[in-house]
Write an enzyme that holds these catalytic residues in place. Structure first.
Site, mmCIF file in Angstrom:
data_model
loop_
_atom_site.group_PDB
_atom_site.id
_atom_site.type_symbol
_atom_site.label_atom_id
_atom_site.label_comp_id
_atom_site.label_asym_id
_atom_site.label_seq_id
_atom_site.Cartn_x
_atom_site.Cartn_y
_atom_site.Cartn_z
ATOM 1 N N LYS A 110 0.964 -1.220 0.165
ATOM 2 C CA LYS A 110 0.125 0.065 0.049
ATOM 3 C C LYS A 110 0.881 1.224 -0.155
ATOM 4 O O LYS A 110 1.677 1.420 0.903
ATOM 5 C CB LYS A 110 -0.869 -0.117 1.260
ATOM 6 C CG LYS A 110 -1.913 1.110 1.457
ATOM 7 C CD LYS A 110 -2.922 0.832 2.348
ATOM 8 C CE LYS A 110 -4.038 1.919 2.837
ATOM 9 N NZ LYS A 110 -4.804 1.785 3.745
ATOM 10 N N ARG A 173 0.679 -5.041 3.463
ATOM 11 C CA ARG A 173 -0.541 -5.647 4.093
ATOM 12 C C ARG A 173 -0.957 -6.935 3.565
ATOM 13 O O ARG A 173 -0.683 -7.454 2.496
ATOM 14 C CB ARG A 173 -1.686 -4.933 3.681
ATOM 15 C CG ARG A 173 -3.066 -5.146 4.413
ATOM 16 C CD ARG A 173 -4.131 -3.949 4.145
ATOM 17 N NE ARG A 173 -4.714 -3.746 2.873
ATOM 18 C CZ ARG A 173 -5.414 -2.514 2.763
ATOM 19 N NH1 ARG A 173 -5.681 -1.700 3.684
ATOM 20 N NH2 ARG A 173 -5.984 -2.295 1.313
ATOM 21 N N ARG A 180 -13.865 -7.269 -1.857
ATOM 22 C CA ARG A 180 -14.600 -6.155 -1.018
ATOM 23 C C ARG A 180 -16.224 -6.348 -1.363
ATOM 24 O O ARG A 180 -16.454 -6.671 -2.479
ATOM 25 C CB ARG A 180 -14.325 -4.805 -1.035
ATOM 26 C CG ARG A 180 -12.725 -4.705 -0.816
ATOM 27 C CD ARG A 180 -12.069 -3.751 -1.725
ATOM 28 N NE ARG A 180 -10.717 -3.386 -1.626
ATOM 29 C CZ ARG A 180 -9.960 -2.818 -0.859
ATOM 30 N NH1 ARG A 180 -10.526 -2.095 -0.060
ATOM 31 N NH2 ARG A 180 -8.543 -2.851 -0.939
ATOM 32 N N ASP A 249 -16.544 0.173 -0.271
ATOM 33 C CA ASP A 249 -15.225 -0.538 -0.535
ATOM 34 C C ASP A 249 -14.425 -1.078 0.652
ATOM 35 O O ASP A 249 -13.228 -1.469 0.446
ATOM 36 C CB ASP A 249 -14.515 0.452 -1.368
ATOM 37 C CG ASP A 249 -14.229 1.792 -0.806
ATOM 38 O OD1 ASP A 249 -15.664 2.429 -0.359
ATOM 39 O OD2 ASP A 249 -13.279 2.446 -0.625
ATOM 40 N N ASN A 250 -14.667 -0.386 1.907
ATOM 41 C CA ASN A 250 -13.830 -0.754 2.989
ATOM 42 C C ASN A 250 -14.549 -1.901 3.789
ATOM 43 O O ASN A 250 -14.379 -1.892 5.067
ATOM 44 C CB ASN A 250 -13.591 0.471 3.897
ATOM 45 C CG ASN A 250 -12.638 1.391 3.288
ATOM 46 O OD1 ASN A 250 -11.882 1.067 2.277
ATOM 47 N ND2 ASN A 250 -12.774 2.648 3.541
ATOM 48 N N ASP A 259 -8.796 -1.578 5.900
ATOM 49 C CA ASP A 259 -8.414 -0.080 5.685
ATOM 50 C C ASP A 259 -8.649 0.822 6.832
ATOM 51 O O ASP A 259 -9.647 1.687 7.392
ATOM 52 C CB ASP A 259 -9.640 0.361 4.684
ATOM 53 C CG ASP A 259 -8.615 0.684 3.247
ATOM 54 O OD1 ASP A 259 -7.596 0.966 3.514
ATOM 55 O OD2 ASP A 259 -9.102 0.642 2.456
HETATM 56 P P1 AMP Z 1 -9.250 4.941 1.155
HETATM 57 O O1 AMP Z 1 -9.367 6.123 1.683
HETATM 58 O O2 AMP Z 1 -7.521 4.305 1.188
HETATM 59 O O3 AMP Z 1 -9.998 3.411 1.316
HETATM 60 O O4 AMP Z 1 -9.064 4.832 -0.304
HETATM 61 C C1 AMP Z 1 -10.035 5.254 -1.307
HETATM 62 C C2 AMP Z 1 -9.928 5.107 -2.491
HETATM 63 O O5 AMP Z 1 -8.983 6.168 -3.199
HETATM 64 C C3 AMP Z 1 -9.342 3.826 -3.177
HETATM 65 O O6 AMP Z 1 -9.548 3.654 -4.346
HETATM 66 C C4 AMP Z 1 -7.685 4.190 -3.094
HETATM 67 O O7 AMP Z 1 -7.021 3.455 -4.110
HETATM 68 C C5 AMP Z 1 -7.849 5.905 -3.555
HETATM 69 N N1 AMP Z 1 -6.641 6.493 -3.089
HETATM 70 C C6 AMP Z 1 -6.590 6.961 -1.748
HETATM 71 N N2 AMP Z 1 -5.290 7.635 -1.755
HETATM 72 C C7 AMP Z 1 -4.774 7.654 -2.912
HETATM 73 C C8 AMP Z 1 -3.479 8.453 -3.449
HETATM 74 N N3 AMP Z 1 -2.793 8.896 -2.685
HETATM 75 N N4 AMP Z 1 -3.541 8.162 -5.016
HETATM 76 C C9 AMP Z 1 -4.208 7.286 -5.787
HETATM 77 N N5 AMP Z 1 -5.335 6.821 -5.213
HETATM 78 C C10 AMP Z 1 -5.740 7.109 -4.084
HETATM 79 MG MG MG Z 2 -10.068 1.629 1.277
#
Ligand code: AMP
Ligand code: MG
Length: 482
Positions: A110, A173, A180, A249-250, A259
């Site tokens: 990640k 991870r 999901r 998605d989480n 997540d």
């Molecule tokens: P998360 O908040 O980690 O569950 O992410 C939600 C979505 O945003 C997922 O599709 C992640 O892959 C994408 N995402 C979060 N941070 C980034 C980042 N810095 N660059 C690209 N995608 C991101």
């Molecule tokens: Mg996520």
């Protein structure tokens, strides 16, 4: 002597719809920060003969193990109620490692760089949030709550730009899979029944082989996930955990917590507690978590409609009835969990009032959730005048009366409480303290905290400092800009 990787990459063999083949983007100057040796040994992996330089290359993705086949997975999700196409925007699954006892685990990096799903993001992650996920996921494992695990964190040697420049990092991870609710949503949105059937078959093979030959696999899967997610959220409520971003998605199909973004454990008992700075409406507040679990499960059920019955109306009716079984299941599991926390055997109708009255008292008096149960077990870190309160003393009398009706011994009752009430949780101020130190290259407090959190139900001499709630009145907030 080899490390012991055994990759067998079944997900990457699915069609292009499900994933993009992509390698981690190499980083400048990787440096290992932490390696989870006990998890490595659970996975039948041995890193003891590998030097730090080599480990840094491995866990940054600069040097990929033989047999890996890295991919970014496609998925969608309801984020704060709004449907979006997502996917691994800053992570790659390098493969599925199989242990000697034939258990399969996803190994994912990640923070590994841009993918087809990055949208406007940089594909990267910062050191603080990756260490935070490491701490909290390993704490959850110590608490015996299903969770993804953390094998390692490396610094990339590159800065990333957020509100300020931050040190970049990559977390390794480990999960029983990364499928999901959002994965099903992504495939269902394409409206191709054969793809949906492929995902269903894959999921059942991997996680629920017991329903392989059932007459209605989709419906059985829905029921099994309702059970798993119900158990999971009851466990979160038990220890005062607030996930913070329960988007679809989480939520995993395996039933593991996944997540760890703006999550935290609550100190004082307030059911409306929200820590996430982006959750202005309190959608994911502590007390809403069961409701949201049901909401997410309903989104999962919608995906399965075409596979539940050929007759759509009939399928919707069955799915709705199934989803509506959630409340009753939850209430029953929740009350039994609270009975365990109070050391009560058997069922009495009045138990519900005993439990709710304690929670109401805690709320009114702003009592610390974890330490109230420690107090009831005579294991509180310090004497607290709060418990001299008359209302509490009266409640305690009722509790003791109820305990006396336990047919089992008081020793057994205490044992039940000890198995269900942690003495230590990752206190917010402690987590912040160790992250600050780690950002300045002092890893000792981080390692100490992780060690303590491995065994949270056991009384030890040196844990007082980790039990005491922060006396700062400042509202604690966690951020998603990770
Ligand atoms: P998360 O908040 O980690 O569950 O992410 C939600 C979505 O945003 C997922 O599709 C992640 O892959 C994408 N995402 C979060 N941070 C980034 C980042 N810095 N660059 C690209 N995608 C991101
Ligand atoms: Mg996520």
């Amino acid at each position: 002597m080899t490390i012991g990787w055994h990759f067998n990459n079944t997900y990457s063999k699915l069609s292009d719809t499900f994933r993009e083949e992509i390698k981690p983007v190499p980083v400048n100057n990787p440096e290992l920060v932490i390696l989870n040796k006990s998890l490595a040994s659970e996975l039948d992996l041995n890193f003891s003969n590998i030097n730090k330089d080599e480990l840094s290359k491995i866990f940054s993705g600069n040097s990929l193990p033989n047999g890996s086949n890295s991919i970014a997975q496609a998925y969608a999700g309801h984020q704060f109620g709004h449907f979006t196409m997502l996917g691994d925007g800053r992570a790659v699954l390098i493969g599925e490692h199989t242990t000697k006892s034939n258990k399969k685990y996803d190994i994912q990096f990640k923070g590994s760089g841009k993918t087809a799903f990055s949208r406007n993001g940089d594909g990267r992650a910062a050191l603080g949030p990756m260490l935070r996920e490491y701490i909290i996921s390993e704490a959850m494992n110590g608490l015996n709550i299903p969770t993804t695990r953390s094998l390692a964190v490396v610094k990339t040697g590159e800065n990333i730009q957020r509100e300020t420049a931050l040190q970049g990092a990559i977390l390794t991870r480990v999960a029983s899979s990364h499928i999901r609710v959002g994965t099903f949503q992504y495939i269902a949105a394409r409206q191709k029944k054969d793809e949906l059937k492929t995902l269903l078959d894959y999921t059942i093979n991997r996680h629920y082989p017991e329903i392989k030959n059932s007459n209605n696999q989709a419906l059985d899967l829905l029921n099994l996930l309702i059970d798993r997610q119900c158990n999971l959220v009851v466990n979160w409520m038990r220890v005062g955990f607030i996930h913070g971003v329960m988007n679809t998605d989480n939520m995993t199909i395996s039933g593991e917590t996944i997540d760890y973004g703006p999550c935290a454990f609550k100190d004082t008992y307030d059911p409306k507690t929200v820590f996430s700075s982006i959750d202005q409406m309190g959608r994911y507040a502590y007390c809403n978590q069961p409701v949201i679990t049901k909401w997410n499960l309903a989104r999962f059920a919608e995906c399965l409609i075409p596979l539940i019955d050929k007759d759509q109306d009939k399928a919707v009716k069955i799915a709705t009835e199934t989803i509506n079984s959630f409340e009753k299941k939850y209430e029953e599991k929740w009350i039994n969990m609270m009975r365990d926390k109070l050391g009560l055997f058997g069922l009495e109708d009045k138990d519900k009032f005993l439990i709710l009255d304690l929670l109401t008292w805690m709320h009114e008096k702003k009592a610390d959730y974890t330490n109230t149960f420690c107090h009831l077990m005579d294991l509180a870190p310090k004497k607290d005048k709060l418990f001299d309160d008359n209302d509490f003393i009266n409640w305690r009398k009722r509790w003791e009366e109820r305990l006396s009706k336990n047919n089992d011994s008081s020793k057994k009752s205490l044992e039940l409480m000890r198995n269900n009430n942690p003495l230590v949780i990752p206190r917010n101020h402690k987590v912040e303290e160790v992250l600050k130190a780690a950002e300045k290259n002092n890893l000792k407090p981080l390692n100490q905290l992780i060690e303590i959190l491995k065994d949270p139900y056991t009384q030890k001499n040196d844990i007082d400092d980790y039990q005491i709630a922060s006396n700062s009145n400042e509202k604690y907030q966690t951020f998603c800009g990770t």
